[in-house]
Design a protein around this motif. Structure first.
Motif, short mmCIF file in Angstrom:
data_model
loop_
_atom_site.label_atom_id
_atom_site.label_comp_id
_atom_site.label_asym_id
_atom_site.label_seq_id
_atom_site.Cartn_x
_atom_site.Cartn_y
_atom_site.Cartn_z
N LEU A 32 -1.43 -3.64 8.09
CA LEU A 32 -0.54 -2.48 8.01
C LEU A 32 -0.67 -1.74 6.69
N MET A 33 -0.39 -0.43 6.78
CA MET A 33 -0.27 0.35 5.57
C MET A 33 1.24 0.46 5.32
N MET A 34 1.73 -0.38 4.43
CA MET A 34 3.17 -0.51 4.27
C MET A 34 3.84 0.77 3.79
N THR A 35 3.08 1.61 3.08
CA THR A 35 3.70 2.82 2.54
C THR A 35 3.64 3.98 3.53
N LEU A 36 3.05 3.74 4.70
CA LEU A 36 2.97 4.82 5.69
C LEU A 36 3.98 4.57 6.81
N GLU A 54 -6.05 8.89 4.03
CA GLU A 54 -4.77 8.36 3.55
C GLU A 54 -4.61 6.87 3.88
N VAL A 55 -5.09 6.51 5.07
CA VAL A 55 -4.98 5.11 5.48
C VAL A 55 -5.80 4.21 4.55
N ARG A 72 -7.46 9.42 8.05
CA ARG A 72 -8.12 8.15 7.74
C ARG A 72 -8.20 7.95 6.23
N VAL A 106 -3.56 5.56 13.90
CA VAL A 106 -4.79 5.76 13.13
C VAL A 106 -6.08 5.45 13.90
N ALA A 136 -4.04 3.81 1.37
CA ALA A 136 -2.83 2.99 1.44
C ALA A 136 -3.16 1.51 1.51
N ASN A 137 -4.22 1.16 2.21
CA ASN A 137 -4.61 -0.24 2.31
C ASN A 137 -6.08 -0.31 2.73
N HIS A 166 -1.71 -7.91 4.60
CA HIS A 166 -2.90 -7.65 3.81
C HIS A 166 -3.92 -6.81 4.59
N LEU A 211 -6.98 8.55 16.55
CA LEU A 211 -6.80 9.94 16.13
C LEU A 211 -7.73 10.90 16.85
#
Lengths: 337, 834
Positions: B343-347, A196-197, A194, B355, A200-201, B340, B358
């Motif tokens: 999504l986490m575009m870099t993942l 990292e998530v 989480r 996510v 990331a955004n 925006h 988990l």
């Protein structure tokens, strides 16, 4: 061809661009070292390089966690110096007091980390200001404890931090332990994933109901604990550490994080690549030293490495390629019509 | 000139055969639009019919792929915003291009040509008249950040009217406005038309078309549907033109009596920010649709259902009453803005999908790799996500597959309700059908599904029950045979409801002069003066020699070099950047000086030295700015690179301290009037001059506009790239001035000096109250911050304090200042949004 490449990738996690870049760079550097300055790859030089490279690696891992949340930690000099001063001053030559001193150092680190985390996560202060102020406070503590005079580290710590096991410096084992811990926690636990998530955004994290500010704040706590570990190790390596040794670690820490491929805008962290980058910078030092060129050249090479490192990730190469491709397309289309 | 045009009836604007493709999807195909002089021309169409695109073409912000633009009889080959402004085309955007950190007056001044505010002495009066013209009752000195949404819109409209445009384009201007403002706006529009202005009026509301327009052009799917005289056409005919888009996707069969069950979602008086009193029940197996013109509270409603907004009223899911916390935990939410918020575009695809689930994959302490992979792979297969591998970056997927990844995430978390906001936006036709199928399957499995879409046709095909929202209210609930696109659009466009006040957007109580001062840019400065005086008085009481000429002089000399560098740092922070390289740059310049400005150097050599310092300084600024703007480095990365590099150069040039500075030059630099160094007087004058320039000149407005909101700054005509690069060059220029003072102060070239000025300069700037977020700050505060810092360091010597204090004091100062200023700001923001 594309299909082949895709199927090859299918079942393995992708090796990060940062790790590949750093590993190749390190190999090239070692080759150059061997060819041009053999003394820089002698046993003694390598072991010395690994010893200090390991300290930078641990600091770099801490900085990486903060950078993953889009922050930057300027309190590294104070944090590292404070750990050094506590473990070298508190025991005052008495091995038996070392354990208590180490605990005290970690307690300070925890406090500093929590304060940083609260200021950034809760109060929404800019990380630069918060950690800049914290750095000054930590140096205040450094001088308060040491009075500005260095004191010799106790033998026990010198043995642990500065010694070697199976022919490799102990500090390297500490770095590997830190690496495994950071990797496991960020890649394998629910909280780490989480984390990292959110990095990331953070907007997406918020939309998913994650505790964005807690994750952001905790980065600073983990980071301080790592700086503290690095400081204690460094105290063991240098027999008579000075109160300002931490200063040398701030900029390289940012450099290794960036070289390792972690974006300063936050997101995924690359712990292995960060550690390799630290070894790379360490070897770069040795190499330049062995070549006998002025110390300053080393700094210039570092700056160049950093610039190239950032450009690899920031410049949108796909777009640049696309632009060239479009130009060629347009040209050929014009020819056809 | 315009008179002859009017007499001959040459169209003000004539667009012919305009086409525009976005990623090979036509947004406009061969559209014509003719606007006659002095007419109000309405532009009507569904969401996404191409109205805004067409007007962006007309205002030069979008370049068409084909067609011609003729303005007042003159063919315009390429129309840019700058040319449009020169021709007299003004546009009011749906999202006002205003700058939150600037005052109302500054917003007007930066966006409008200087000629409007002539004669200079009357500038304020003219600005006030502009506001009165649209009935905007705010003070010129109010910060735009504190304005409500509708006030910002009125400000935007005022800017457009101020230009006395030949063509005025209004893009849904009434959406956020109350009835009074709408009436005033309409009368202003009629006045302008009476004076010969032509108006294009984009709207969704038939009532407004009838009230205002002479002629109407209807678009559908980017194609022209008809041009009609308003008084010769019935509402029904207009509706028939608006609707009837070709069906592109196939929809799964709807729920039938046999497949639906008991009620499993019921909302009662569901009220939140932006929507009010929504009451609806949905049976098991039914999909609930939310229709209406975009921006009428639908997104807020969806967010509240996802537990992301507070609400009153009740939400019952499967018989359980849900709190916002329950909803946050148990809802699967597909945000409208996938990039925006989704999504986490870099993942990777796997990481994005897993996510929310988990904890379900956990085995002992760690996430089980196998469980996670299996579950994700299963889900990706079920949703038919096309990806090279689960480990591919999610950014490499097409829009439709990205959306499916977000769906996979929502479904993996086993939600009690699925909330899909614009689930098919930016999704290709094939993937749409699959998304519809998935939503239907989820609904059939007993999980309530709520879909918001700006595409009425989609809702007709997909949903079993649709609520139509207008300005936050439900104006119609449609089901069964009534559930048609026509009914949805009719309900949305013929509604005459008034906006629900969005709770988050009501205005803070209007401020008095004093209140404004406290929250303004100069409060930190007064605080600093207070602290400086108190600290000074305290030290004086402890040590009588404190105010001796010698001490005053040496303190101010130190403050001067820091002050110059900090002024430069202020410029970097004002544009929302930072310059870490100022310290090493000042150091390098001193080292350079130590080769030229020596006792035995000739006048020419000394001059060359200074010129070289200046050139190196400015080039460094240019490099910083270019790396940031053109190579897309973050400000930290760019200036950190320079930091390390410049330091290297310094050591390369001077491994050991050496090169004593020319005594005449250093003597001149240390000249003083009484105890005050002349250089400090210059510094103070410069700070005041800069302060004036920051508030009163275009340079200052553009600087702060860029830091405040880059996108809006660009839209009001600021050249952002140039502003930023120039700002970094200015920062470096001040580092050069600081370096000149260091020449006198150090007297010798020493590569180790100067570096520390980076952090000290940032400290001084922050103490002065400049925000690191950009857009607001002041130079006088920076100067005072520099003085206070030096004073504090000096105090430690004078009070005979420990070295501990040197750091502790500095640390406390910056943290207390930062916390104080930031808390004051958030408190104020809280007051606005509470």
């Amino acid at each position: 061809m594309v299909v082949e490449r895709q199927s090859a990738k299918k079942l393995t996690r992708r090796t990060s661009k940062g790790l590949i870049t750093m590993a190749i760079s390190l190999v090239i550097l070692l080759a150059f070292s061997w060819a041009l300055a053999p003394s820089s790859v002698s046993g003694g030089a390598v072991s010395g390089m690994l010893q200090f490279g390991a300290v930078l690696a641990i600091v770099g891992l801490g900085q990486m966690l903060v950078v993953q949340q889009g922050g930057v930690d300027l309190s590294i000099p104070g944090a590292v110096s404070l750990a050094i001063v506590i473990v070298s001053h508190e025991p005052d030559g008495d091995n038996n007091k070392l354990f208590a001193a180490v605990l005290l150092a970690f307690a300070y680190a925890l406090g500093a980390g929590i304060l940083n985390g609260l200021m950034v996560g809760r109060l929404g202060l800019n990380p630069i200001i918060a950690t800049l102020g914290m750095n000054a406070l930590l140096f205040g503590a450094v001088l308060g404890i040491s009075g500005g005079t260095p004191r010799t580290t106790v033998d026990l710590l010198r043995g642990i931090g500065g010694g070697a096991t199976f022919g490799l410096p102990n500090s390297l084992y500490f770095a590997i332990a830190a690496l495994i811990l950071v990797s496991l926690i960020t890649k394998r636990t629910v909280a780490g994933r989480r984390f990292e998530v959110v990095g990331a955004n953070s907007f997406a994290g918020k939309a998913m109901g994650l505790r964005v500010r807690t994750h952001q704040g905790l980065a600073y706590v983990w980071a301080q604990l790592l700086y503290c570990t690095a400081g204690i190790t460094l105290a063991g390596i240098t027999a008579q550490p000075t109160a300002y040794m931490g200063n040398a670690y701030l900029l390289p820490s940012v450099a290794v994080v960036v070289l390792g491929g972690t974006s300063l805008l936050g997101g995924r962290g690359f712990p292995v690549a960060t550690v390799v980058a630290a070894i790379f910078l360490g070897q770069l030092d040795q190499f330049v030293l062995a070549l006998g060129v002025p110390f300053a050249v080393r700094t210039l090479v570092q700056a160049a490495a950093l610039a190239i490192g950032v450009a690899i990730y920031t410049v949108n190469w796909a777009k640049v390629r696309a632009r060239f491709a479009a130009r060629t397309d347009a040209a050929s289309a014009a020819v056809q019509s | 000139m315009s008179q002859t045009d009017t007499q001959q009836g040459t169209p003000t604007l004539s667009l012919e055969n305009i086409s525009k493709l976005y990623a090979s999807v036509p947004a406009l195909s061969n559209v014509d639009l003719t606007v006659l002089p002095g007419e109000i021309h309405a532009l009507l169409g569904e969401n996404g019919a191409g109205k805004s695109t067409l007007m962006n073409v007309a205002s030069g912000t979008v370049q068409p792929d084909g067609g011609t633009i003729v303005f007042a009889g003159e063919s315009i080959p390429v129309l840019t915003p700058a040319i449009a402004t020169r021709l007299g085309i003004a546009i009011v955007y749906q999202h006002p291009a205003v700058l939150p950190d600037l005052t109302v007056e500054e917003n007007l001044r930066v966006a409008l040509p200087a000629s409007i505010f002539m004669p200079r002495a009357d500038a304020k009066k003219i600005a006030t008249r502009l506001l009165d013209g649209v009935g905007l009752t705010v003070s010129l000195a109010d910060r735009v950040e504190d304005l409500t949404m509708s006030e910002k819109h009125l400000l935007e409209i005022a800017k457009a009217f101020a230009l006395n445009p030949k063509l005025l384009i209004l893009d849904e201007p009434t959406a956020p406005l109350g009835r009074e403002s709408v009436d005033l706006l309409f009368s202003r529009v009629r006045d302008a038309v009476a004076q010969g202005t032509s108006v294009v009026y984009i709207t969704h509301r038939l009532a407004e078309v009838r009230e205002l327009a002479d002629r109407v052009t209807v678009l559908r799917d980017g194609k022209l549907r008809g041009v009609l005289d308003v008084d010769k056409v019935t509402d029904e005919d207009l509706l028939a033109l608006i609707i009837g888009r070709k069906l592109e996707s196939t929809f799964p069969p709807k729920a039938t009596a046999a497949t639906t069950g008991e009620v499993n979602l019921s909302l009662t008086n569901f009220t939140g920010p932006g929507f009010k009193d929504i009451t609806v029940t949905v049976k098991r197996g039914e999909i609930l649709g939310v229709a209406g013109v975009a921006g009428n509270g639908q997104s807020e409603f969806m967010k509240a259902l996802a537990g992301l907004e507070s609400f009153t009223g009740t939400v019952d899911i499967g018989g359980k009453t849900m709190t916002p916390k329950d909803l946050l935990k148990d809802s699967g939410y597909l945000p409208a803005d996938r990039h925006h918020d989704g999504l986490m575009m870099t993942l990777s695809v796997r990481e994005n999908a897993a996510v929310s689930a988990l904890t379900k994959f956990k085995r002992l302490f760690f996430v089980s790799d196998k469980r996670e992979r299996d579950a994700v792979a299963h889900s990706l297969a079920e949703l038919d996500v096309k990806t090279a591998s689960p480990e591919s970056l999610v950014s490499s997927l097409s829009g439709g597959n990205q959306q499916k990844v977000v769906m996979a995430r929502a479904l993996l978390s086993e939600p009690r309700i699925l909330i899909a906001d614009e689930p098919t936006q930016g999704v290709d036709v094939g993937a749409r059908a699959e998304i519809y199928r998935i939503l239907r399957e989820v609904s059939a499995s007993g999980i309530p599904v709520v879909v918001n879409s700006s595409d009425a046709m989609e809702l007709e095909g997909l949903c079993d029950r649709v609520i139509v929202m207008s300005r936050g209210h439900v104006v119609e609930v449609l089901q069964d045979a009534n559930l048609t696109e026509t009914n949805m659009i009719r309900a949305a466009v013929s509604s005459t409801t008034e906006s629900v006040k969005v709770v988050g957007r009501t205005r803070a109580p209007r401020q008095t002069g004093f209140g404004r001062f406290l929250q303004g840019d100069y409060a930190p400065s007064s605080l600093l003066i207070g602290v400086i005086v108190l600290l000074g008085a305290f030290i004086l009481s402890q040590n009588g020699r404190y105010l001796a000429d010698f001490n005053i002089n040496s303190m101010l000399m130190l403050a001067t070099s820091l002050g110059f560098i900090a002024l430069g740092q202020t410029v970097a922070l004002l544009i929302g950047g930072i310059d870490l390289s100022v310290g090493p740059l000042a150091g390098l310049l001193v080292v350079i000086a130590s080769f030229f400005i020596n006792d035995d150097s000739s006048g020419l050599t000394i001059l060359i030295g200074f010129v070289l310092m200046l050139v190196v300084g400015v080039v460094v600024g240019l490099v910083n700015g270019s790396l940031i703007r053109f190579a897309k480095f973050t400000a930290i990365a760019a200036t950190l690179t320079l930091y390390i590099g410049l330091q290297g150069f310094s050591f390369l040039l001077r491994g050991e301290p050496g090169g004593y500075m020319n005594a005449v030059i250093t003597g001149a630099l240390k000249a003083k009037v009484g105890p005050i160094p002349v250089a400090f007087i210059v510094l103070a004058a410069l700070a005041i001059g800069l302060e004036f320039a920051l508030r009163k000149t275009r340079w200052g407005w553009q600087l702060r506009a860029t830091g405040s909101d880059e996108e809006s700054a660009r839209r009001v005509g600021v050249n952002v790239n140039r502003t930023v690069v120039l700002a970094y060059m200015t920062t470096s220029f001040f580092a050069f001035l600081g370096a000149i003072m260091l020449v006198a102060q150090l007297g010798v070239g020493d590569a180790a000096q100067g570096v520390g000025y980076t952090l000290t300069s940032i400290t001084a700037v922050v103490l002065g109250g400049t925000s690191l977020l950009g857009g607001r700050g002041n130079f006088v505060g920076t100067l005072l911050g520099a003085v206070l810092l030096i004073q504090a360091l000096n105090a430690i010597v004078f009070l005979g304090l420990d070295e501990v204090w040197q750091y502790g004091f500095q640390g406390l100062l910056i943290l207390v200042a930062a916390i104080l200023y930031s808390v004051a700001r958030t408190r104020k923001k809280g007051a606005v949004s509470a």
